[in-house]
Scaffold this motif. Structure first.
Motif, PDB file in Angstrom:
ATOM      1  N   PRO A  51       0.823  -1.112  -0.080  1.00 16.94           N
ATOM      2  CA  PRO A  51      -0.165  -0.111   0.178  1.00 16.94           C
ATOM      3  C   PRO A  51       0.882   1.394  -0.047  1.00 16.94           C
ATOM      4  O   PRO A  51       0.724   2.266   0.769  1.00 16.94           O
ATOM      5  N   VAL A  52       1.817   1.426  -0.859  1.00 14.03           N
ATOM      6  CA  VAL A  52       2.671   2.526  -1.037  1.00 14.03           C
ATOM      7  C   VAL A  52       2.498   3.449  -2.433  1.00 14.03           C
ATOM      8  O   VAL A  52       1.890   2.555  -3.396  1.00 14.03           O
ATOM      9  N   PRO A  53       2.780   4.391  -2.475  1.00 12.68           N
ATOM     10  CA  PRO A  53       2.570   5.201  -3.893  1.00 12.68           C
ATOM     11  C   PRO A  53       3.453   4.819  -4.800  1.00 12.68           C
ATOM     12  O   PRO A  53       4.435   3.986  -4.522  1.00 12.68           O
ATOM     13  N   VAL A  54       3.135   4.827  -5.970  1.00 13.88           N
ATOM     14  CA  VAL A  54       3.843   4.380  -7.174  1.00 13.88           C
ATOM     15  C   VAL A  54       4.002   5.243  -8.156  1.00 13.88           C
ATOM     16  O   VAL A  54       3.101   6.346  -8.307  1.00 13.88           O
ATOM     17  N   LEU A  55       5.378   5.620  -8.792  1.00 11.24           N
ATOM     18  CA  LEU A  55       5.574   6.796  -9.558  1.00 11.24           C
ATOM     19  C   LEU A  55       5.785   5.945 -11.136  1.00 11.24           C
ATOM     20  O   LEU A  55       6.701   4.941 -11.318  1.00 11.24           O
ATOM     21  N   LEU A  56       5.030   6.467 -12.121  1.00 10.46           N
ATOM     22  CA  LEU A  56       5.343   5.850 -13.309  1.00 10.46           C
ATOM     23  C   LEU A  56       6.074   7.089 -14.352  1.00 10.46           C
ATOM     24  O   LEU A  56       5.269   8.063 -14.545  1.00 10.46           O
ATOM     25  N   HIS A  57       7.121   6.918 -14.581  1.00 10.04           N
ATOM     26  CA  HIS A  57       7.855   7.827 -15.501  1.00 10.04           C
ATOM     27  C   HIS A  57       7.961   7.594 -16.861  1.00 10.04           C
ATOM     28  O   HIS A  57       8.233   6.441 -17.392  1.00 10.04           O
ATOM     29  N   GLY A  58       7.461   8.432 -17.652  1.00 11.39           N
ATOM     30  CA  GLY A  58       7.471   8.027 -19.291  1.00 11.39           C
ATOM     31  C   GLY A  58       6.909   9.318 -20.220  1.00 11.39           C
ATOM     32  O   GLY A  58       6.270  10.041 -19.680  1.00 11.39           O
ATOM     33  N   GLU A  59       7.522   9.158 -21.307  1.00  8.94           N
ATOM     34  CA  GLU A  59       6.758  10.372 -22.195  1.00  8.94           C
ATOM     35  C   GLU A  59       5.423  10.401 -22.167  1.00  8.94           C
ATOM     36  O   GLU A  59       4.733   9.362 -22.061  1.00  8.94           O
ATOM     37  N   GLN A  60       4.716  11.470 -23.097  1.00 13.40           N
ATOM     38  CA  GLN A  60       3.326  11.411 -23.177  1.00 13.40           C
ATOM     39  C   GLN A  60       2.968  10.308 -24.123  1.00 13.40           C
ATOM     40  O   GLN A  60       3.760  10.209 -25.238  1.00 13.40           O
TER      41      GLN A  60
END
Length: 601
Positions: free
Chosen positions: A306-315
């Protein structure tokens, strides 16, 4: 055969019983995550095999079903924790082969290819043809494994009824070879016209871009339509045996299977990435690229915490769909999935949208608006473009992540909610932190589980599957049928970098379907201008991107322009010279310098 993190490993079994587990004293040592010390027992009785669970915590799965014991057949899939094992043969194995060395590479060495291996691949495709429409396997995944066993290559299945053949299936283990379709087709047509060639089938050794490849082709009729299958294998040369008969059988099976599974493109492949733990939404097509397989394998660890998730990627890379996948795979799957964006609006609008609004009026009057965080209670909120969140709202988001309480704008009290936050960003947050544009504590909170989503140009081998899925979608939308795409269209698409990623590919696919006349293949002239120039621009790049010497760039551009002119004039050097603005003799000299040949004068 085990699909292990360090490559494909094969374990011939000897004796009547074999223990498989992570303990070193097991008959088959499997030191991989999720494998118990003594996980299962495999019992051989003549030519039959049976597997029994030894009470492991994660249990035993055979072909996706949890069992305590099961009989095994060739091509059955066993799962021990995160490890997938494929039963290749149930026959007797010599004792001397009990503990083989691990393979250095996932793909088999070309010299190890045998008729038995090819037969196993044909059998797997046959099972896929007979499977129901909900099968998790795809033709692309099965053909990719076959090509890998031959050391890599490309397979093209085309419908050859029209003057210009259209692609029905394209699979390449190296995305560069997708741009070689037209070159392969020209070689096959030229060889077919030669006096020594057979009429419908043939083999030759020819170029595959910069490589030399063994090329096999077959013209055939299936389901009242004419087809052509081309297979190019740069690392294979036939010795005492030829794979041609197996490839011919494969061609028939693929045509039947594509009709049976028309429009069905499942995102995960059995044995290749935890389909039992990571559920993907129907609109998300993953494909067979290494980049996406690595991403999915890494995301499996973020399903339940139950932790935040960060998705990094181009549009346009599909971050929202991946966030939805995490939601569908988690214990919150029955709760809401809410989408919000921190871009394109003023700070007060973003604040009210996220946290809600409560304005008190006189008497019974007043305005109350639920924020998206509250609407996502019990589920997941995907906050895209979090890098554009204003600093004051970053502070509010930090307070929410610490307290799990949301306080609407103008409210006097806070409300406690349960929401999992998944954030999307187009830029690295640490670069914003260093410039004082993003809070360090929020960056650390969001990066508890961080994943990089690859752009489409880094997963070009997925392009044929993605394109086919989009074309099917828009053919249904437009109520029309098109006969696939031509090879020069695939070459142009494979050479294009797609700055808009999946969104741009989807838009181009819709445009091509609506412009294409019904019943015809999508041809090169229907492509947008920027794509028609893509092959020329791509081939004009020097082989070494770090080489900035002008002569390399000029030479590469000159060669690309000559190739394009010869293609447009069908090899007529006089007309090509006029297009290029040079004399015929000057063109001949340049062609000799670049090692180019044409069929016509």
């Amino acid at each position: 055969m085990a699909y292990a993190p360090n490559g494909v490993r094969r374990f011939p079994l000897s004796g009547r019983e074999s223990i498989l587990g992570s303990a070193e004293d097991c008959d088959v040592h499997l030191p991989y995550p999720g494998v118990a010390a003594r996980h299962v027992r495999v019992i051989r009785d003549g030519d039959s095999l049976r597997v029994e669970d030894l009470g492991s915590r994660k249990g035993l799965l055979v072909n996706g079903e949890r069992v305590s014991t099961a009989a095994l057949q060739p091509l059955d899939e066993i799962r021990l924790g995160n490890l997938a094992i494929l039963v290749e043969d149930a026959g007797q194995a010599p004792a001397a082969q009990r503990n083989p060395e691990p393979a250095a590479e996932p793909a088999r060495a070309p010299t190890a290819v045998t008729g038995e291996r090819l037969l196993a691949h044909v059998a797997s495709v046959s099972h896929w043809v007979l499977a129901d429409a909900e099968s998790q396997a795809t033709a692309e995944s099965l053909i990719s494994r076959l090509l890998q066993d031959f050391g890599g290559g490309i397979l093209l299945l085309l419908q050859a009824e029209e003057r210009t053949p259209s692609i029905k299936l394209a699979v390449a283990t190296d995305s560069r070879w997708l741009a070689a379709g037209e070159e392969l087709l020209q070689q096959v047509e030229s060889h077919r016209r030669s006096p020594a060639a057979r009429s419908e089938t043939g083999t030759l050794v020819g170029p595959l871009l910069r490589d030399s490849a063994w090329i096999s082709y077959r013209y055939f009729t299936a389901l009242d339509r004419s087809h052509l299958m081309i297979t190019a294998l740069p690392h294979f040369r036939p010795g005492e045996w030829s794979p041609e008969p197996g490839l011919w059988a494969l061609a028939d099976l693929l045509v039947l299977g594509l009709v049976h599974h028309l429009g069905r493109y499942e995102p995960l492949v059995p044995g290749r990435g935890g389909q039992h733990e990571l559920r993907l939404p129907p609109g998300l097509i993953v494909g067979e690229s290494v980049a996406m397989k690595r991403l999915l394998e890494a995301m499996r660890a973020a399903v339940d915490p139950p932790v935040p998730v960060l998705l990094h990627g181009e549009q346009g890379t599909g971050k929202e769909q991946l966030a939805r996948s995490l939601h569908l795979s988690s214990q919150r799957r029955n709760g809401p999935f809410v989408v919000a964006s921190a871009a394109g609006a003023a700070a007060p609008q973003i604040e009210a949208d996220l946290f809600g609004l409560e304005l008190r009026g006189k008497g019974e009057g007043g305005v109350r608006r639920e924020g998206r965080l509250a609407l996502a209670h019990g589920g997941t909120l995907f906050l895209d473009d979090v890098d554009e969140l204003p600093l004051p709202l970053q502070a509010r988001l930090v307070r929410f992540l610490r307290s799990a309480e949301v306080e609407p704008v103008g409210a006097l009290t806070a409300r406690r909610i349960s929401v999992r936050l998944i954030a999307g960003t187009r830029v690295k947050l640490d670069s914003l932190v260093s410039r004082g544009l993003f809070r360090l504590d929020l960056a650390h909170m969001l990066a508890a589980s961080s994943f990089d989503v690859p752009p489409l140009r880094e997963r070009r081998e997925d392009l044929p599957l993605l394109l086919q899925a989009f074309l099917n979608k828009f053919c249904h939308e437009a109520g029309k049928r098109v006969q696939g795409i031509t090879v020069d269209v695939l070459s142009a698409l494979a050479a294009y970098d797609f700055p808009g990623n999946l969104i741009e590919l989807e838009s181009i696919s819709r445009q091509l379907v609506y412009l294409c006349p019904a019943g015809e293949p999508i041809r090169h002239n229907l492509l947008p201008d920027r794509l028609r120039a893509a092959p020329l621009q791509a081939s004009a790049r020097p082989a070494a991107s770090s080489d900035l010497e002008l002569r390399h760039w000029v030479g590469a551009a000159e060669e690309a322009a000559i190739r394009e002119a010869l293609q447009r004039t069908r090899g007529n050097k006089l007309r090509a010279a006029k297009l290029l603005g040079v004399s015929r003799a000057g063109l001949a000299m340049k062609m000799e310098r670049h090692g180019l040949k044409s069929k016509r004068g």
